[in-house]
Write a protein that holds these residues in place. Sequence first.
Motif, PDB file in Angstrom:
ATOM      1  N   ALA A 124       0.713  -1.107   0.096  1.00  0.00           N
ATOM      2  CA  ALA A 124       0.172  -0.011  -0.101  1.00  0.00           C
ATOM      3  C   ALA A 124       0.787   1.173   0.037  1.00  0.00           C
ATOM      4  CB  ALA A 124      -0.985   0.085   0.916  1.00  0.00           C
ATOM      5  N   LYS A 125       1.929   1.358   0.654  1.00  0.00           N
ATOM      6  CA  LYS A 125       2.719   2.294   0.762  1.00  0.00           C
ATOM      7  C   LYS A 125       3.607   2.411  -0.635  1.00  0.00           C
ATOM      8  CE  LYS A 125       3.987   2.600   5.878  1.00  0.00           C
ATOM      9  NZ  LYS A 125       3.038   1.765   6.373  1.00  0.00           N
ATOM     10  N   LEU A 126       4.093   1.495  -1.212  1.00  0.00           N
ATOM     11  CA  LEU A 126       4.763   1.422  -2.408  1.00  0.00           C
ATOM     12  C   LEU A 126       3.817   2.199  -3.367  1.00  0.00           C
ATOM     13  CD1 LEU A 126       6.836  -1.614  -2.311  1.00  0.00           C
ATOM     14  CD2 LEU A 126       7.562   0.783  -1.813  1.00  0.00           C
ATOM     15  N   THR A 127       2.558   1.816  -3.557  1.00  0.00           N
ATOM     16  CA  THR A 127       1.604   2.477  -4.443  1.00  0.00           C
ATOM     17  C   THR A 127       0.736   3.388  -4.239  1.00  0.00           C
ATOM     18  OG1 THR A 127       0.086   0.620  -3.626  1.00  0.00           O
ATOM     19  CG2 THR A 127       1.496  -0.255  -5.332  1.00  0.00           C
ATOM     20  N   ALA A 128       1.213   4.260  -3.103  1.00  0.00           N
ATOM     21  CA  ALA A 128       0.442   5.417  -2.709  1.00  0.00           C
ATOM     22  C   ALA A 128       0.613   6.482  -3.368  1.00  0.00           C
ATOM     23  CB  ALA A 128       0.923   5.511  -1.087  1.00  0.00           C
ATOM     24  N   GLY A 129       1.774   6.452  -4.411  1.00  0.00           N
ATOM     25  CA  GLY A 129       1.919   7.494  -5.246  1.00  0.00           C
ATOM     26  C   GLY A 129       2.863   8.815  -4.591  1.00  0.00           C
ATOM     27  N   LYS A 130       3.737   8.354  -3.394  1.00  0.00           N
ATOM     28  CA  LYS A 130       4.642   9.192  -3.233  1.00  0.00           C
ATOM     29  C   LYS A 130       5.827   8.582  -2.395  1.00  0.00           C
ATOM     30  CE  LYS A 130       2.209   9.898   1.529  1.00  0.00           C
ATOM     31  NZ  LYS A 130       1.819  11.070   2.526  1.00  0.00           N
ATOM     32  N   PRO A 131       7.001   8.895  -2.325  1.00  0.00           N
ATOM     33  CA  PRO A 131       8.167   8.172  -1.886  1.00  0.00           C
ATOM     34  C   PRO A 131       7.833   7.598  -0.453  1.00  0.00           C
ATOM     35  CG  PRO A 131       8.944  10.041  -2.806  1.00  0.00           C
ATOM     36  CD  PRO A 131       7.339  10.142  -2.734  1.00  0.00           C
ATOM     37  N   LEU A 132       8.330   6.140  -0.321  1.00  0.00           N
ATOM     38  CA  LEU A 132       8.246   5.378   0.901  1.00  0.00           C
ATOM     39  C   LEU A 132       8.661   6.346   2.121  1.00  0.00           C
ATOM     40  CD1 LEU A 132       7.347   2.827   2.382  1.00  0.00           C
ATOM     41  CD2 LEU A 132       9.953   2.258   2.048  1.00  0.00           C
ATOM     42  N   SER A 133       9.912   7.006   1.841  1.00  0.00           N
ATOM     43  CA  SER A 133      10.349   7.871   2.881  1.00  0.00           C
ATOM     44  C   SER A 133       9.458   9.116   3.306  1.00  0.00           C
ATOM     45  CB  SER A 133      11.863   8.489   2.541  1.00  0.00           C
ATOM     46  OG  SER A 133      11.810   9.100   1.434  1.00  0.00           O
ATOM     47  N   GLN A 134       8.691   9.627   2.392  1.00  0.00           N
ATOM     48  CA  GLN A 134       7.740  10.559   2.977  1.00  0.00           C
ATOM     49  C   GLN A 134       6.463   9.936   3.621  1.00  0.00           C
ATOM     50  OE1 GLN A 134       7.003  13.170  -0.574  1.00  0.00           O
ATOM     51  NE2 GLN A 134       9.249  13.310  -0.747  1.00  0.00           N
ATOM     52  N   GLN A 135       6.348   8.681   3.913  1.00  0.00           N
ATOM     53  CA  GLN A 135       5.266   8.100   4.714  1.00  0.00           C
ATOM     54  C   GLN A 135       5.621   7.787   5.822  1.00  0.00           C
ATOM     55  OE1 GLN A 135       2.836   5.663   1.977  1.00  0.00           O
ATOM     56  NE2 GLN A 135       4.229   5.874   0.417  1.00  0.00           N
ATOM     57  N   ALA A 136       4.752   7.387   6.767  1.00  0.00           N
ATOM     58  CA  ALA A 136       5.029   7.141   8.406  1.00  0.00           C
ATOM     59  C   ALA A 136       4.424   5.843   8.779  1.00  0.00           C
ATOM     60  CB  ALA A 136       4.380   8.115   9.141  1.00  0.00           C
ATOM     61  N   ALA A 137       5.397   5.379   9.677  1.00  0.00           N
ATOM     62  CA  ALA A 137       4.917   3.935   9.999  1.00  0.00           C
ATOM     63  C   ALA A 137       4.672   4.186  11.473  1.00  0.00           C
ATOM     64  CB  ALA A 137       5.900   2.554   9.811  1.00  0.00           C
ATOM     65  N   VAL A 138       3.332   4.172  12.045  1.00  0.00           N
ATOM     66  CA  VAL A 138       3.046   4.621  13.208  1.00  0.00           C
ATOM     67  C   VAL A 138       2.779   3.512  14.290  1.00  0.00           C
ATOM     68  CG1 VAL A 138       1.527   5.970  14.851  1.00  0.00           C
ATOM     69  CG2 VAL A 138       1.812   6.550  12.595  1.00  0.00           C
ATOM     70  N   LEU A 139       3.514   3.253  15.545  1.00  0.00           N
ATOM     71  CA  LEU A 139       3.359   2.313  16.379  1.00  0.00           C
ATOM     72  C   LEU A 139       2.708   2.909  17.787  1.00  0.00           C
ATOM     73  CD1 LEU A 139       6.141   1.753  14.708  1.00  0.00           C
ATOM     74  CD2 LEU A 139       6.703   0.354  16.654  1.00  0.00           C
ATOM     75  N   ASN A 140       2.127   2.310  18.312  1.00  0.00           N
ATOM     76  CA  ASN A 140       1.591   2.718  19.681  1.00  0.00           C
ATOM     77  C   ASN A 140       0.677   3.780  19.655  1.00  0.00           C
ATOM     78  OD1 ASN A 140       2.946   0.913  21.470  1.00  0.00           O
ATOM     79  ND2 ASN A 140       4.718   1.859  20.840  1.00  0.00           N
ATOM     80  N   ALA A 141      -0.346   4.005  18.567  1.00  0.00           N
ATOM     81  CA  ALA A 141      -1.129   4.955  18.290  1.00  0.00           C
ATOM     82  C   ALA A 141      -2.204   5.040  19.359  1.00  0.00           C
ATOM     83  CB  ALA A 141      -1.653   4.955  17.024  1.00  0.00           C
ATOM     84  N   SER A 142      -2.808   6.247  19.698  1.00  0.00           N
ATOM     85  CA  SER A 142      -4.053   6.270  20.580  1.00  0.00           C
ATOM     86  C   SER A 142      -5.253   5.676  19.860  1.00  0.00           C
ATOM     87  CB  SER A 142      -4.334   7.737  20.998  1.00  0.00           C
ATOM     88  OG  SER A 142      -3.503   8.295  21.862  1.00  0.00           O
ATOM     89  N   GLN A 143      -6.080   4.913  20.553  1.00  0.00           N
ATOM     90  CA  GLN A 143      -7.282   4.395  20.109  1.00  0.00           C
ATOM     91  C   GLN A 143      -8.561   5.359  20.143  1.00  0.00           C
ATOM     92  OE1 GLN A 143      -6.783   1.276  18.495  1.00  0.00           O
ATOM     93  NE2 GLN A 143      -4.831   1.762  18.717  1.00  0.00           N
ATOM     94  N   SER A 144      -8.437   6.139  21.179  1.00  0.00           N
ATOM     95  CA  SER A 144      -9.641   7.058  21.380  1.00  0.00           C
ATOM     96  C   SER A 144      -9.301   8.359  21.999  1.00  0.00           C
ATOM     97  CB  SER A 144     -10.611   6.381  22.200  1.00  0.00           C
ATOM     98  OG  SER A 144     -11.598   7.079  22.766  1.00  0.00           O
ATOM     99  N   PRO A 145     -10.169   9.460  21.551  1.00  0.00           N
ATOM    100  CA  PRO A 145      -9.659  10.561  22.192  1.00  0.00           C
ATOM    101  C   PRO A 145     -10.144  10.902  23.792  1.00  0.00           C
ATOM    102  CG  PRO A 145     -11.649  10.647  20.826  1.00  0.00           C
ATOM    103  CD  PRO A 145     -11.035   9.473  20.616  1.00  0.00           C
ATOM    104  N   ARG A 146     -10.864   9.879  24.098  1.00  0.00           N
ATOM    105  CA  ARG A 146     -11.301  10.009  25.468  1.00  0.00           C
ATOM    106  C   ARG A 146     -10.248   8.989  26.384  1.00  0.00           C
ATOM    107  NH1 ARG A 146     -17.038   7.221  24.563  1.00  0.00           N
ATOM    108  NH2 ARG A 146     -16.841   7.154  26.946  1.00  0.00           N
ATOM    109  N   PRO A 147      -9.601   9.745  27.053  1.00  0.00           N
ATOM    110  CA  PRO A 147      -8.162   9.191  27.887  1.00  0.00           C
ATOM    111  C   PRO A 147      -8.377   7.756  28.697  1.00  0.00           C
ATOM    112  CG  PRO A 147      -8.359  11.538  28.230  1.00  0.00           C
ATOM    113  CD  PRO A 147      -9.738  11.183  27.454  1.00  0.00           C
ATOM    114  N   TYR A 148      -9.468   7.490  29.138  1.00  0.00           N
ATOM    115  CA  TYR A 148      -9.595   6.168  30.024  1.00  0.00           C
ATOM    116  C   TYR A 148     -10.171   5.239  29.194  1.00  0.00           C
ATOM    117  CZ  TYR A 148      -8.162   8.718  34.267  1.00  0.00           C
ATOM    118  OH  TYR A 148      -7.615   9.273  35.316  1.00  0.00           O
ATOM    119  N   LEU A 149     -10.827   5.652  28.134  1.00  0.00           N
ATOM    120  CA  LEU A 149     -11.165   4.586  26.923  1.00  0.00           C
ATOM    121  C   LEU A 149     -10.182   4.206  26.315  1.00  0.00           C
ATOM    122  CD1 LEU A 149     -13.553   3.047  25.598  1.00  0.00           C
ATOM    123  CD2 LEU A 149     -13.964   4.852  24.257  1.00  0.00           C
ATOM    124  N   ASP A 150      -9.211   5.194  26.064  1.00  0.00           N
ATOM    125  CA  ASP A 150      -7.998   4.972  25.372  1.00  0.00           C
ATOM    126  C   ASP A 150      -6.892   3.993  26.077  1.00  0.00           C
ATOM    127  OD1 ASP A 150      -5.857   4.529  23.675  1.00  0.00           O
ATOM    128  OD2 ASP A 150      -5.200   6.855  23.895  1.00  0.00           O
TER     129      ASP A 150
END
Length: 255
Positions: free
Chosen positions: A38-64
Amino acid sequence: MTLDRVVPGRRVLTVEIVIVLLLSLGQSAIYAVVSLIAKLTAGKPLSQQAAVLNASQSPRPYLDLTYQLLGIIFDLVPVALALYLLMRDRINVRQTLGLTASRPGFDVGWGALLAACIGIPGLLLVYVAQLLGLNARIIPAALNPVWWAVPVLILSAIQNAILEEVIVVGYLITRLKSMSLPLGWIVVASAVLRGSYHLYQGFGAFVGNAVMGVVFALFFLRFKRVMPLIVAHSLLDITAFVGYQLLPHSWLTWI
């Protein structure tokens, strides 16, 4: 009366390994390949894309927080399954995998040494790979700035270490050895698997983690202990996750 150890046939072990991996890191490897495509076919260089680890799952802190803790707990279930399957066949996992706290000095000492020897070259590899356009920009932590962020990142790092080292090293190598495969192929299988589920980060991540996989597999074959590997992996991930969360973002613009 003692019970004889049961040794499953190669076909049974092959099916078992496939199921365990598809429920855990093999599944992650498949998703990682799709993510890379998906990244390689996204139309922009791989180095300009991000791989995110440990992302928030909710804007509500205790639900997150709830989502984060549930994710950590359920991600360890395949570890319990792998250990259960070994114990079902009367394999002493404490002895065979070295899952004991009986040698803390050895485990912590070797763990810290392995972390230092792998972590410093690993950072350089990530930097060079991104400059060459072979890696996405890695964001190790993207949690909201809440009080529980650092403890959760530490738990996440330890969970990653236990999951990967028990399954990719302890379980997989033990099972492949029982199938009488050449040690060289066993090391390659463990290393390639480790590299494959990091492909979502790019080709540099695959190479770096595969090299790490070779080192860790050889260490396990020599010392029969996964505890130093869990310590090393935990230290690497804690440094990356917590460091990224706490350091000013202006210091991290090169990542």
